[in-house]
Design a protein around this motif. Sequence first.
Motif, PDB file in Angstrom:
ATOM      1  N   LEU A 219       0.840  -1.195   0.000  1.00  0.00           N
ATOM      2  CA  LEU A 219       0.000   0.000   0.000  1.00  0.00           C
ATOM      3  C   LEU A 219       0.877   1.248   0.000  1.00  0.00           C
ATOM      4  O   LEU A 219       1.946   1.256   0.619  1.00  0.00           O
ATOM      5  CB  LEU A 219      -0.910   0.013   1.225  1.00  0.00           C
ATOM      6  CG  LEU A 219      -1.968  -1.093   1.308  1.00  0.00           C
ATOM      7  CD1 LEU A 219      -2.671  -1.040   2.659  1.00  0.00           C
ATOM      8  CD2 LEU A 219      -2.978  -0.951   0.175  1.00  0.00           C
ATOM      9  N   PRO A 220       0.449   2.318  -0.670  1.00  0.00           N
ATOM     10  CA  PRO A 220       1.212   3.561  -0.624  1.00  0.00           C
ATOM     11  C   PRO A 220       1.470   4.045   0.798  1.00  0.00           C
ATOM     12  O   PRO A 220       2.536   4.607   1.084  1.00  0.00           O
ATOM     13  CB  PRO A 220       0.317   4.538  -1.393  1.00  0.00           C
ATOM     14  CG  PRO A 220      -0.438   3.675  -2.349  1.00  0.00           C
ATOM     15  CD  PRO A 220      -0.705   2.396  -1.587  1.00  0.00           C
ATOM     16  N   SER A 221       0.512   3.826   1.691  1.00  0.00           N
ATOM     17  CA  SER A 221       0.695   4.246   3.084  1.00  0.00           C
ATOM     18  C   SER A 221       1.809   3.459   3.753  1.00  0.00           C
ATOM     19  O   SER A 221       2.512   3.978   4.629  1.00  0.00           O
ATOM     20  CB  SER A 221      -0.609   4.071   3.862  1.00  0.00           C
ATOM     21  OG  SER A 221      -1.033   2.725   3.849  1.00  0.00           O
ATOM     22  N   GLN A 222       1.997   2.193   3.354  1.00  0.00           N
ATOM     23  CA  GLN A 222       3.092   1.404   3.903  1.00  0.00           C
ATOM     24  C   GLN A 222       4.436   1.945   3.436  1.00  0.00           C
ATOM     25  O   GLN A 222       5.368   2.092   4.232  1.00  0.00           O
ATOM     26  CB  GLN A 222       2.945  -0.060   3.484  1.00  0.00           C
ATOM     27  CG  GLN A 222       1.811  -0.799   4.147  1.00  0.00           C
ATOM     28  CD  GLN A 222       1.688  -2.222   3.641  1.00  0.00           C
ATOM     29  OE1 GLN A 222       1.555  -2.447   2.436  1.00  0.00           O
ATOM     30  NE2 GLN A 222       1.754  -3.184   4.537  1.00  0.00           N
ATOM     31  N   LEU A 223       4.532   2.252   2.151  1.00  0.00           N
ATOM     32  CA  LEU A 223       5.765   2.837   1.632  1.00  0.00           C
ATOM     33  C   LEU A 223       6.094   4.134   2.349  1.00  0.00           C
ATOM     34  O   LEU A 223       7.235   4.382   2.737  1.00  0.00           O
ATOM     35  CB  LEU A 223       5.633   3.094   0.132  1.00  0.00           C
ATOM     36  CG  LEU A 223       5.671   1.878  -0.804  1.00  0.00           C
ATOM     37  CD1 LEU A 223       5.392   2.309  -2.229  1.00  0.00           C
ATOM     38  CD2 LEU A 223       7.005   1.172  -0.707  1.00  0.00           C
ATOM     39  N   SER A 224       5.072   4.969   2.517  1.00  0.00           N
ATOM     40  CA  SER A 224       5.266   6.244   3.195  1.00  0.00           C
ATOM     41  C   SER A 224       5.718   6.035   4.635  1.00  0.00           C
ATOM     42  O   SER A 224       6.597   6.751   5.130  1.00  0.00           O
ATOM     43  CB  SER A 224       3.967   7.052   3.162  1.00  0.00           C
ATOM     44  OG  SER A 224       4.106   8.268   3.847  1.00  0.00           O
ATOM     45  N   ALA A 225       5.143   5.035   5.311  1.00  0.00           N
ATOM     46  CA  ALA A 225       5.497   4.767   6.709  1.00  0.00           C
ATOM     47  C   ALA A 225       6.942   4.298   6.821  1.00  0.00           C
ATOM     48  O   ALA A 225       7.675   4.709   7.738  1.00  0.00           O
ATOM     49  CB  ALA A 225       4.549   3.726   7.299  1.00  0.00           C
ATOM     50  N   TRP A 226       7.396   3.453   5.898  1.00  0.00           N
ATOM     51  CA  TRP A 226       8.780   2.979   5.938  1.00  0.00           C
ATOM     52  C   TRP A 226       9.756   4.117   5.678  1.00  0.00           C
ATOM     53  O   TRP A 226      10.788   4.228   6.342  1.00  0.00           O
ATOM     54  CB  TRP A 226       8.968   1.869   4.900  1.00  0.00           C
ATOM     55  CG  TRP A 226       8.119   0.665   5.168  1.00  0.00           C
ATOM     56  CD1 TRP A 226       7.659   0.238   6.389  1.00  0.00           C
ATOM     57  CD2 TRP A 226       7.604  -0.250   4.211  1.00  0.00           C
ATOM     58  NE1 TRP A 226       6.903  -0.884   6.248  1.00  0.00           N
ATOM     59  CE2 TRP A 226       6.843  -1.217   4.915  1.00  0.00           C
ATOM     60  CE3 TRP A 226       7.704  -0.362   2.834  1.00  0.00           C
ATOM     61  CZ2 TRP A 226       6.203  -2.284   4.276  1.00  0.00           C
ATOM     62  CZ3 TRP A 226       7.068  -1.418   2.201  1.00  0.00           C
ATOM     63  CH2 TRP A 226       6.327  -2.364   2.911  1.00  0.00           C
ATOM     64  N   GLN A 227       9.428   4.968   4.715  1.00  0.00           N
ATOM     65  CA  GLN A 227      10.288   6.106   4.424  1.00  0.00           C
ATOM     66  C   GLN A 227      10.321   7.073   5.613  1.00  0.00           C
ATOM     67  O   GLN A 227      11.377   7.606   5.968  1.00  0.00           O
ATOM     68  CB  GLN A 227       9.787   6.814   3.172  1.00  0.00           C
ATOM     69  CG  GLN A 227       9.909   5.963   1.907  1.00  0.00           C
ATOM     70  CD  GLN A 227       9.046   6.462   0.765  1.00  0.00           C
ATOM     71  OE1 GLN A 227       8.277   7.412   0.921  1.00  0.00           O
ATOM     72  NE2 GLN A 227       9.151   5.822  -0.394  1.00  0.00           N
ATOM     73  N   HIS A 228       9.150   7.274   6.226  1.00  0.00           N
ATOM     74  CA  HIS A 228       9.069   8.177   7.374  1.00  0.00           C
ATOM     75  C   HIS A 228       9.884   7.628   8.540  1.00  0.00           C
ATOM     76  O   HIS A 228      10.525   8.395   9.276  1.00  0.00           O
ATOM     77  CB  HIS A 228       7.610   8.367   7.781  1.00  0.00           C
ATOM     78  CG  HIS A 228       7.417   9.293   8.934  1.00  0.00           C
ATOM     79  ND1 HIS A 228       7.630  10.663   8.844  1.00  0.00           N
ATOM     80  CD2 HIS A 228       7.049   9.063  10.229  1.00  0.00           C
ATOM     81  CE1 HIS A 228       7.389  11.228  10.014  1.00  0.00           C
ATOM     82  NE2 HIS A 228       7.043  10.280  10.871  1.00  0.00           N
TER      83      HIS A 228
END
Length: 266
Positions: A219-228
């Motif tokens: 999910l895009p939110s997962q990618l964003s969470a890992w980057q964050h």
Amino acid sequence: MKRKQWQGWDTEQAQQHYLIEPRALAGGGDIRHVSEFLRASGWRDKSKTGGPLAMESPDRTFRVAYDPYVLPGGWTVHGASDGHQDEWWAVLGQQTPVEIVAGLTDALTQPRSAHAPNVWAPLQEQHWRNQPHSSHVTATSPDGSAWMQYHQSPEGESLWWAGAKDSQGNAWTAQFSPTTPLHLVQAFSTALASPEPAMRPRGRVPQSTQIRTTSVSVLPSQLSAWQHARITAARAATWARNTPRTGRARATARPRANAGGTRTRR
């Protein structure tokens, strides 16, 4: 509540990515993996609009640049002399995976360990094979796709050289000046030998018969969470170094690329 509103909560669509092994053959990847960590560590972005990436450390001791517009293009890392350390440089090819580049550049933001560096140790831990010769020593990955070499010239200058190549011609090399601090070369060799796969989106997977891929729905939110999480770790470490206190908690974050994803191996 209207049905349309309910549906709006579930509009996020999973995207197909691939975990690639060995990581040395994963291709360049997104350079923001490197630049955003440096920015979160207090580095200044000196890039010109539309030009190559250029980052500078807060004390102006280190510079990291990425230029895809020249041949052969790639990464340049530079350290200025400071009285205790001679000027040094490292150049890494354009197809060097950003996860491996980050092994070197992340280390520029961290305190130097009190332990004596050992460039070979991370390679030996992953069962790389040593091939000694009269003028140099080479360690090769178990599958033969990557190498790390130490060469000493007749004049006594030492040079570290590394790279990866497959039978399709996908290749990159990295070279370090004789004056490059060994703890930084070790940070690079650690990332080079890491068994963790690199993740690439659909359409960015190299055409190579020597890689193993695992399909992952993310999910895009997962990618964003890992980057964050990676950026937050950099900020926390920077704050800890710049804030005098007796007990400093270590901030670590290593997002798992397969968390919550549907995996299909091929």
